[in-house]
Design a protein around this motif. Structure first.
Motif, PDB file in Angstrom:
ATOM      1  N   TRP A  11      22.434  67.249  -1.898  1.00  0.00           N
ATOM      2  CA  TRP A  11      22.421  68.416  -1.033  1.00  0.00           C
ATOM      3  C   TRP A  11      21.562  69.548  -1.604  1.00  0.00           C
ATOM      4  CZ3 TRP A  11      24.160  73.100  -2.828  1.00  0.00           C
ATOM      5  CH2 TRP A  11      24.926  73.088  -4.004  1.00  0.00           C
ATOM      6  N   ARG A  12      21.444  69.611  -2.909  1.00  0.00           N
ATOM      7  CA  ARG A  12      20.624  70.671  -3.498  1.00  0.00           C
ATOM      8  C   ARG A  12      19.151  70.497  -3.143  1.00  0.00           C
ATOM      9  NH1 ARG A  12      23.214  69.785  -9.343  1.00  0.00           N
ATOM     10  NH2 ARG A  12      22.960  67.680  -8.488  1.00  0.00           N
ATOM     11  N   SER A  16      16.920  73.158  -1.062  1.00  0.00           N
ATOM     12  CA  SER A  16      15.636  73.576  -1.619  1.00  0.00           C
ATOM     13  C   SER A  16      14.500  73.329  -0.631  1.00  0.00           C
ATOM     14  CB  SER A  16      15.374  72.830  -2.929  1.00  0.00           C
ATOM     15  OG  SER A  16      14.107  73.166  -3.456  1.00  0.00           O
ATOM     16  N   ASP A  17      14.519  72.147   0.016  1.00  0.00           N
ATOM     17  CA  ASP A  17      13.488  71.839   1.006  1.00  0.00           C
ATOM     18  C   ASP A  17      13.527  72.829   2.166  1.00  0.00           C
ATOM     19  OD1 ASP A  17      12.714  69.702  -0.510  1.00  0.00           O
ATOM     20  OD2 ASP A  17      13.753  68.204   0.707  1.00  0.00           O
TER      21      ASP A  17
END
Length: 203
Positions: A11-12, A16-17
């Motif tokens: 999920w990080r 970030s995307d």
């Protein structure tokens, strides 16, 4: 080879995307503010998205600025042609809706279909110019035209994606429109990679 598919993501990475695409959209809109720089801004952003999808990382700031600088002058005719085309289509649609010209609903539907096809073609051009580092608009228009004729389903998918992005842009609060620009660019690139514009998938 797509390095984004070769490593596990959580999920990080997704957050970030999303943040990176939002920032890209904001920067693209800001760089397009003088209007005549719009083509250079969009082409540079498209090249950045292509690099990101191909390598899993964004291009360095220096390379991006260099691309933008090289694309400024070649992009001016693109902006002028694009503005003229949009103005002509808008005037045609307004005349048909008001009844000032003959044709009625049939002509209106045909004009809307043509406008949608041109939108898909424009999206194909943006993808192609991104694959060449944000420059070479003339060759990108030729490649995109050939690809749309050879693969009309891809052109239709690009048109649909672009129409959805425009509709969302109309519905959301104006402050969110710049953020949407980055996601729209990523979406048309994703469609083109899923349904390749060229004969082979580009990395």
């Amino acid at each position: 080879m797509d390095s984004r598919a070769d490593r596990s993501r959580d999920w990080r990475d997704t957050v970030s995307d999303a943040a990176d695409l939002a920032l890209l959209g904001i920067l693209t809109v800001l760089a397009s503010a003088p209007v005549l720089t719009s083509a250079a801004a969009v082409g540079t952003a498209s090249a950045a998205v292509h690099d990101w999808l191909s390598t899993g990382s964004w291009p360095p700031a220096r390379r991006t600025l260099s691309r933008f600088g090289r694309a400024l002058l070649p992009g001016v005719p693109v902006v002028l042609i694009g503005v003229a085309a949009v103005a002509l289509l808008a005037a045609d649609l307004a005349a048909l809706v008001s009844g000032r010209v003959p044709g009625g609903p049939v002509a209106l539907v045909l004009t809307v279909v043509v406008a949608a096809a041109l939108l898909g073609y424009a999206a194909a051009i943006v993808v192609e110019v991104g694959r060449t580092g944000g420059v070479a608009w003339r060759s990108a228009t030729v490649r995109a035209a050939r690809a749309c004729l050879d693969h009309p389903a891809t052109c239709a998918a690009l048109a649909g994606t672009s129409l959805v992005a425009l509709l969302v842009g109309v519905l959301v609060t104006p402050v969110a429109v710049p953020i949407l620009a980055g996601y729209a660019l990523a979406a048309v690139h994703a469609v083109a990679r899923r349904r390749p514009l060229a004969g082979v998938e580009l990395s």
